[in-house]
Scaffold this active site. Structure first.
Site, PDB file in Angstrom:
ATOM      1  N   HIS A 291       0.851  -1.198   0.000  1.00 10.61           N
ATOM      2  CA  HIS A 291       0.000   0.000   0.000  1.00 10.61           C
ATOM      3  C   HIS A 291       0.877   1.235   0.000  1.00 10.61           C
ATOM      4  O   HIS A 291       1.819   1.338   0.800  1.00 10.61           O
ATOM      5  CB  HIS A 291      -0.904  -0.001   1.241  1.00 10.61           C
ATOM      6  CG  HIS A 291      -1.743   1.232   1.371  1.00 10.61           C
ATOM      7  ND1 HIS A 291      -1.633   2.096   2.455  1.00 10.61           N
ATOM      8  CD2 HIS A 291      -2.688   1.768   0.562  1.00 10.61           C
ATOM      9  CE1 HIS A 291      -2.493   3.091   2.298  1.00 10.61           C
ATOM     10  NE2 HIS A 291      -3.147   2.920   1.165  1.00 10.61           N
ATOM     11  N   SER A 292       0.597   2.163  -0.906  1.00 12.27           N
ATOM     12  CA  SER A 292       1.285   3.451  -0.939  1.00 12.27           C
ATOM     13  C   SER A 292       2.796   3.255  -1.105  1.00 12.27           C
ATOM     14  O   SER A 292       3.238   2.581  -2.033  1.00 12.27           O
ATOM     15  CB  SER A 292       0.941   4.234   0.333  1.00 12.27           C
ATOM     16  OG  SER A 292       1.405   5.560   0.258  1.00 12.27           O
ATOM     17  N   LEU A 293       3.601   3.804  -0.199  1.00 11.32           N
ATOM     18  CA  LEU A 293       5.055   3.665  -0.296  1.00 11.32           C
ATOM     19  C   LEU A 293       5.489   2.207  -0.225  1.00 11.32           C
ATOM     20  O   LEU A 293       6.511   1.827  -0.810  1.00 11.32           O
ATOM     21  CB  LEU A 293       5.730   4.479   0.817  1.00 11.32           C
ATOM     22  CG  LEU A 293       7.263   4.494   0.828  1.00 11.32           C
ATOM     23  CD1 LEU A 293       7.818   5.151  -0.423  1.00 11.32           C
ATOM     24  CD2 LEU A 293       7.791   5.195   2.075  1.00 11.32           C
ATOM     25  N   SER A 295       4.222  -0.255  -1.741  1.00 12.63           N
ATOM     26  CA  SER A 295       4.230  -0.835  -3.087  1.00 12.63           C
ATOM     27  C   SER A 295       5.501  -0.457  -3.838  1.00 12.63           C
ATOM     28  O   SER A 295       6.043  -1.252  -4.606  1.00 12.63           O
ATOM     29  CB  SER A 295       2.995  -0.363  -3.862  1.00 12.63           C
ATOM     30  OG  SER A 295       3.031   1.041  -4.067  1.00 12.63           O
ATOM     31  N   PHE A 433      -1.632  -1.163  -4.090  1.00 14.48           N
ATOM     32  CA  PHE A 433      -2.838  -0.418  -3.725  1.00 14.48           C
ATOM     33  C   PHE A 433      -2.477   1.054  -3.522  1.00 14.48           C
ATOM     34  O   PHE A 433      -1.617   1.378  -2.708  1.00 14.48           O
ATOM     35  CB  PHE A 433      -3.449  -0.959  -2.423  1.00 14.48           C
ATOM     36  CG  PHE A 433      -3.720  -2.438  -2.429  1.00 14.48           C
ATOM     37  CD1 PHE A 433      -4.226  -3.071  -3.554  1.00 14.48           C
ATOM     38  CD2 PHE A 433      -3.467  -3.210  -1.293  1.00 14.48           C
ATOM     39  CE1 PHE A 433      -4.474  -4.425  -3.563  1.00 14.48           C
ATOM     40  CE2 PHE A 433      -3.713  -4.571  -1.287  1.00 14.48           C
ATOM     41  CZ  PHE A 433      -4.219  -5.180  -2.426  1.00 14.48           C
TER      42      PHE A 433
END
Length: 640
Positions: A291-293, A295, A433
């Site tokens: 998720h976010s960073l 990923s 995500f």
């Protein structure tokens, strides 16, 4: 769950408490130490929780659920209850450890009174102490839904890496709690959409395990250093920034980037080993999600993984064959491109192929007798190629050869200089995500991703995002920059588009149809008005021409009856390269009706919505089980 309770009760009934028996619960994620009555997390750090063998419960007027008594007091209640039942002597009065009074009137009426204000002989009667609490014996006598438990069979394992900060959602919950929600949603989606496969025992469940790197990063002492230089004003805001947003800057620092990638890789490897130890029968695959960073961290790790030795050997053989047959030819083409063709004989004499050329240093070129000017041109060409991990065929005509050459798989993407660890397994799919991967690649100087490029050890890649997520960026336009096309719309988990989106598309179709019909009618009227008068002898030919013209005018009027390309349900086939095995990469969620009123108001919620999103979870399950040849009970409209 009921399954865990039965297992614990069986161990208790067998008299195994003295041996400190450990009973796995909650799908194997927690261990219960029966003797000490402690529940301990297996895969992550968490405070031990108390476990009770609950037989007696009470519920107050303001309580929303029944609360169990302690085991010792429950035993006293059970003893008094059995005496009352055996002797038929009710109206028994007991005093709890908190000096509260419990009266057993009859088997169906047992009450618990609050403690009195004073403890002298002139206390008020129980009826004067406020409304009593209801007391129940046994779980079967209270209205409570106890979940059955999770399927024992685990088909797939997914590691989930969080983004910036210790909190992962709008309620400031940890990654463990958010992944628990994601897992619970997956269980309900399996029951709703994989019912046939469950009945045939083809499907068990997917296990999701959280990976936490934030605590390791901030335990390095960097917080103390930051605190020393942080200004005293707006203290809470500055503390929030230090604890969350600065994680992005930490990842772009070579020192702390190394800490982060080491933590993520080692934690995933540790969890994988521990999971296999506790589940020796597990034969499924492993996927990863970020998720976010998180990923971006996973993407950088995956781009720096090495393929299997067999694949490396195969690539090396191909490389040797290419080198022996056309290596010198490639070098000649490079020198010709650099306008240095006069030095071809020098490189041919040294038996220099493309791979050897890319290993050359300035010292090597100087020893070969190459002058300073040509040396600088060659070195600049080599360095510019090495800065790109993802090659662009539009800029480099021989990129397909470079992709096939395994020697260049470890070349950085403009990443921070770090030693990227290797994973102990090959991930099946990588799910991102709300991911900023596209933005970071662009900032690093990667303008285009070669359609032939794929992650060395992971063949699946899905970029899932909410349309209002301010952190999310697309990937597909970097692969196909010359074509404008929409991302794949994630179908609603109940099998259709949300009502407001269907209404919006319907109105768009209607307005396009009305516009086209109106323009067509005006065009016909204007042409008939401006047509010059003709002699009577030419009437027949004129009518024929008029019919032909009318036919040409009517033709565009009938065409808009089909939905325009912008709002068609079926998405045309678009080649988005091998990054996801030839399948689409970008998937956008459908916003909720209330979210469509104000995009800015729900921007933060859009970035944190994935943990409880049924549509996101269903796509993850669909793609995972598709690799095992298992499909949904009913295909969702618009799904790939």
């Amino acid at each position: 769950s009921a399954q865990d309770s039965e297992r614990l009760e069986a161990a208790h009934g067998a008299g195994r408490e003295q041996d400190d028996v450990v009973v796995p619960t909650s799908g194997g994620r927690y261990d219960v130490h029966l003797r000490t009555r402690q529940r301990v997390a297996v895969y992550w750090e968490e405070e031990a929780a108390e476990v009770r063998r609950c037989t007696w419960f009470y519920k107050g007027e303001k309580d929303n659920k029944f609360i169990p008594y302690s085991e010792s007091f429950s035993e006293e209640l059970e003893e008094a209850y059995m005496i009352a039942v055996t002797l038929g002597e009710w109206k028994k009065k007991l005093e709890s450890p908190n000096r509260e009074v419990i009266i057993l009137h009859n088997p169906k009426l047992m009450v618990h009174y609050h403690p009195v204000a004073s403890s002298d002989d002139w206390v008020s009667t129980p009826t004067e102490q406020g409304r009593p609490r209801t007391v129940k014996r046994g779980v079967e006598n209270i209205a409570v839904e106890i979940p059955n438990g999770e399927p024992l069979q685990i088909d797939h394992l997914v590691f989930v890496v969080h983004g910036i900060g210790p909190a992962c959602d709008i309620r400031f919950r940890s990654i463990v709690q958010c992944v628990n929600d994601f897992r619970n949603v997956s269980l309900s989606m399996l029951q709703a959409h994989f019912k046939k496969a469950q009945e045939q025992q083809q499907v068990g469940r997917v296990e999701f395990l959280p990976v936490n790197w934030h605590s390791s990063l901030h335990s390095t002492g960097v917080d103390v250093d930051l605190e020393r230089i942080t200004l005293p004003s707006i203290n809470r805001l500055r503390h929030f920034i230090n604890d969350t947003i600065l994680d992005v800057f930490f990842y772009n620092s070579s020192t702390y980037c190394q800490t982060i990638v080491d933590t993520v890789a080692s934690e995933m490897n540790r969890l994988h080993r521990l999971f296999l130890q506790r589940n020796p029968q597990f034969k499924g695959g492993v996927s990863i999600a970020g998720h976010s960073l998180g990923s971006l961290i996973l993407f950088d790790l995956l781009t720096n993984q090495k393929a299997d030795p067999e694949e490396d050997e195969h690539c090396a053989q191909g490389s040797r064959t290419t080198s022996s047959t056309g290596g010198s030819k490639e070098v000649k083409e490079i020198l010709k491109k650099l306008e240095l063709s006069e030095y071809c004989d020098v490189f041919e004499k040294e038996k220099m192929d493309r791979q050897a050329l890319f290993l050359c240093t300035e010292k090597n070129l100087k020893e070969m007798g190459i002058p300073l000017g040509p040396r600088m041109k060659i070195l600049h060409y080599i360095s510019s190629k090495k800065e790109m991990k993802v090659w662009s065929p539009s800029q480099h005509g021989d990129s397909s050869e470079e992709i096939r050459n395994c020697q260049y798989r470890d070349v950085g993407l403009g990443q921070v200089s770090a030693n990227y660890p290797q994973l102990n397994y090959k991930p099946t799919i990588f799910f991102a995500f709300g991911s900023p991967i596209g933005m970071f690649l662009t900032v690093r100087g990667v303008k285009r991703i070669d359609p032939n490029y794929s992650l060395p050890t992971c063949k699946g890649f899905f970029n899932i995002y909410h349309p209002f997520d301010p952190v999310a960026y697309r990937i597909e336009p970097m692969i196909v920059p010359d074509l404008e096309f929409e991302p794949m719309l994630l179908p609603h988990h109940k099998g259709r588009k949300r009502m407001h989106l269907e209404l919006k598309e319907g109105l768009t179709r209607m307005s396009v149809d009305l516009k086209n019909n109106l323009l067509g009618s005006l065009r016909v009227a204007w042409q008939s008005f401006t047509r010059s008068p003709v002699p009577a002898l030419e009437a027949a030919s004129t009518e024929a021409e008029a019919e032909a013209e009318a036919g040409t005018e009517k033709h565009p009027d009938t065409k808009p009856e089909e939905p325009p390309a912008a709002v068609k349900e079926e998405t045309p086939l678009i080649n988005v390269g091998r990054l996801n095995g030839g399948n689409r990469i970008d998937y956008v969620l459908q916003e909720k009706p209330i979210e469509s009123f104000n995009e800015y108001l729900f921007a933060l919620q859009g970035h944190l919505c994935y943990w409880e999103s049924e549509d996101t979870v269903l796509l993850v399950l669909k793609e995972i089980y598709q690799t095992q040849g298992i499909t949904l009970d009913q295909p969702l409209p618009g799904s790939q």
